[in-house]
Design a protein around this motif. Structure first.
Motif, PDB file in Angstrom:
ATOM      1  N   ASP A 203      17.949  34.875  45.504  1.00  0.00           N
ATOM      2  CA  ASP A 203      17.039  33.787  45.150  1.00  0.00           C
ATOM      3  C   ASP A 203      16.381  33.275  46.427  1.00  0.00           C
ATOM      4  OD1 ASP A 203      15.623  31.756  44.002  1.00  0.00           O
ATOM      5  OD2 ASP A 203      17.346  30.491  43.545  1.00  0.00           O
ATOM      6  N   GLY A 204      15.294  33.945  46.835  1.00  0.00           N
ATOM      7  CA  GLY A 204      14.618  33.522  48.048  1.00  0.00           C
ATOM      8  C   GLY A 204      13.573  34.533  48.481  1.00  0.00           C
ATOM      9  N   ASN A 205      12.798  34.164  49.481  1.00  0.00           N
ATOM     10  CA  ASN A 205      11.759  35.022  50.031  1.00  0.00           C
ATOM     11  C   ASN A 205      12.283  35.803  51.224  1.00  0.00           C
ATOM     12  OD1 ASN A 205       9.696  33.948  48.263  1.00  0.00           O
ATOM     13  ND2 ASN A 205       9.722  32.115  49.542  1.00  0.00           N
ATOM     14  N   ILE A 206      11.623  36.927  51.518  1.00  0.00           N
ATOM     15  CA  ILE A 206      11.982  37.750  52.676  1.00  0.00           C
ATOM     16  C   ILE A 206      10.714  38.054  53.465  1.00  0.00           C
ATOM     17  CG2 ILE A 206      13.000  39.908  53.475  1.00  0.00           C
ATOM     18  CD1 ILE A 206      14.640  40.016  50.908  1.00  0.00           C
ATOM     19  N   VAL A 207      10.757  37.797  54.768  1.00  0.00           N
ATOM     20  CA  VAL A 207       9.632  38.087  55.661  1.00  0.00           C
ATOM     21  C   VAL A 207      10.135  38.934  56.822  1.00  0.00           C
ATOM     22  CG1 VAL A 207       7.897  37.121  57.205  1.00  0.00           C
ATOM     23  CG2 VAL A 207       8.401  35.971  55.057  1.00  0.00           C
ATOM     24  N   LEU A 208       9.531  40.106  57.016  1.00  0.00           N
ATOM     25  CA  LEU A 208       9.870  40.995  58.119  1.00  0.00           C
ATOM     26  C   LEU A 208       8.627  41.272  58.945  1.00  0.00           C
ATOM     27  CD1 LEU A 208      12.317  41.519  56.171  1.00  0.00           C
ATOM     28  CD2 LEU A 208      12.290  43.879  56.978  1.00  0.00           C
ATOM     29  N   ILE A 224       8.136  39.049  48.893  1.00  0.00           N
ATOM     30  CA  ILE A 224       8.465  39.884  50.041  1.00  0.00           C
ATOM     31  C   ILE A 224       7.196  40.150  50.831  1.00  0.00           C
ATOM     32  CG2 ILE A 224       9.216  42.171  50.773  1.00  0.00           C
ATOM     33  CD1 ILE A 224      11.101  42.230  48.373  1.00  0.00           C
ATOM     34  N   ALA A 225       7.277  39.989  52.163  1.00  0.00           N
ATOM     35  CA  ALA A 225       6.148  40.301  53.037  1.00  0.00           C
ATOM     36  C   ALA A 225       6.673  41.006  54.269  1.00  0.00           C
ATOM     37  CB  ALA A 225       5.392  39.032  53.425  1.00  0.00           C
ATOM     38  N   PHE A 226       6.041  42.134  54.620  1.00  0.00           N
ATOM     39  CA  PHE A 226       6.409  42.819  55.852  1.00  0.00           C
ATOM     40  C   PHE A 226       5.142  43.254  56.579  1.00  0.00           C
ATOM     41  CE2 PHE A 226       6.789  45.715  52.249  1.00  0.00           C
ATOM     42  CZ  PHE A 226       6.016  46.821  52.622  1.00  0.00           C
ATOM     43  N   THR A 227       5.137  43.040  57.899  1.00  0.00           N
ATOM     44  CA  THR A 227       3.955  43.354  58.707  1.00  0.00           C
ATOM     45  C   THR A 227       4.361  44.147  59.938  1.00  0.00           C
ATOM     46  OG1 THR A 227       4.133  41.242  59.905  1.00  0.00           O
ATOM     47  CG2 THR A 227       2.722  41.286  57.967  1.00  0.00           C
ATOM     48  N   ASP A 228       3.495  45.092  60.305  1.00  0.00           N
ATOM     49  CA  ASP A 228       3.677  45.887  61.522  1.00  0.00           C
ATOM     50  C   ASP A 228       5.053  46.525  61.595  1.00  0.00           C
ATOM     51  OD1 ASP A 228       1.127  45.117  62.195  1.00  0.00           O
ATOM     52  OD2 ASP A 228       1.764  43.496  63.519  1.00  0.00           O
TER      53      ASP A 228
END
Length: 321
Positions: A203-208, A224-228
């Motif tokens: 239960d939450g967001n993930i940023v990488l 979910i968000a992932f960059t580079d």
């Protein structure tokens, strides 16, 4: 469902640890440690903060509180209420704090023991608390941090990292090794990771960002968000959007969400095996062979190669750069 913006706000507000503003502590102890060193701290109710020092000693500040007030007491006075066991041999230090398992113990006004510790940079830690935050920074070896109700913040580590909490946020930054981050109710932020990364929350967001290796990301209720990132990616959400920018794709890309949109950017001119499903699709099919319609694509781009599977009940977008 939380938004990515709320994740950043929650992270800034809640990942900070609740140490006394004026640096108060109850008493201090020092232990000689040969390197590479090992340290285990186990406490049932309190925060643990560990950082690298410039000596071969472990300096341990015991921060004992009652009713949120730091007590000026000795080790002997602490042991009148709690059991404190310290084992120190050669390169190993083990500190364990236990609460009485007896009827009539006053849990309302009981002592809470937190730690603020400096250790040699070549130290591997196993930090455990059941109701508090854990912070660790600046160590060269692999680390493990666990709490059942609190936040975890780990940074500048030269080995593998494990961070687990059942109710809290996790932040891992500047890790030169593999990362495993798990929480059942909280957000996860991972930055500058040079190793395989597994991030899981229910239960939450993930940023990488700036992650290299095999990446596995999963949440049951969040974005979910992932960059580079560079490597293989496997990402899934039961109720959230997934967006990502891949600098170098290896092995495979598999993204799935049951209730949300998918937007992924990958390098151009790659050989791909596409399996894409969605309510609506935005995918350029240059040099494509296979079958496609408004909701389904199955076939090869540039002769085929890396498997790419994108599945959503919403919009699916695959972009090239």
């Amino acid at each position: 469902m939380k938004t990515i913006a709320s994740l950043l706000i929650c992270y800034l507000l809640s990942i900070s640890l609740s140490w006394s503003q004026n640096g108060e502590y109850s008493f201090k102890e020092s232990y000689d440690l040969a390197t590479p060193a090992k340290m285990k701290i186990s406490s049932s109710d309190g925060n643990i903060e560990v950082s690298a020092g410039n000596t071969k000693k472990a300096e341990v500040l015991y921060i004992v509180r009652r009713n949120n007030k730091v007590l000026q007491i000795s080790r002997k006075e602490l042991e009148k209420e709690l059991k404190v066991t310290v084992l120190q041999t050669g390169n190993s230090l083990d500190i364990n704090v236990e609460y009485p398992k007896i009827q009539g113990f006053n849990w309302k006004d009981h002592m809470q023991v937190s730690f603020k510790i400096t250790v040699p940079k070549e130290t591997s830690c196993d930090l455990i608390t059941s109701d508090g935050n854990v912070s660790l920074t600046g160590l060269d070896l692999s680390q493990q941090c666990r709490t059942s109700d609190g936040n975890i913040a780990i940074s500048s580590v030269g080995g593998d990292v494990i961070g687990r909490t059942s109710d809290g946020n996790i932040s891992v930054k500047q890790i030169n090794g593999a990362v495993e981050a798990r929480t059942s109710d909280g957000n996860i932020v991972a930055e500058d990771i040079k190793g395989n990364t597994q991030s899981v929350t229910s239960d939450g967001n993930i940023v990488l960002s700036h992650v290299t290796g095999d990446i596995t990301i999963s949440t049951s209720d969040g974005d979910i968000a992932f960059t580079d990132v560079a490597g293989s990616v496997k990402a899934s959400s039961s109720d959230g959007n997934i967006r990502g920018n891949i600098l170098e794709l290896k092995k495979s890309l598999a993204v799935r969400t049951s209730d949300g949109n998918i937007s992924i950017t990958i390098p151009d001119s790659m050989g791909l095996d596409l399996d894409i499903k969605g309510e609506s699709l935005d995918v350029a099919l240059n040099n494509f062979s296979g079958t496609s319609d408004e909701k389904y694509i199955h076939g090869k781009i540039n002769g085929g190669g890396i498997p790419v599977s994108l599945t959503s009940d919403g919009n699916v977008s695959l972009n090239y750069r």
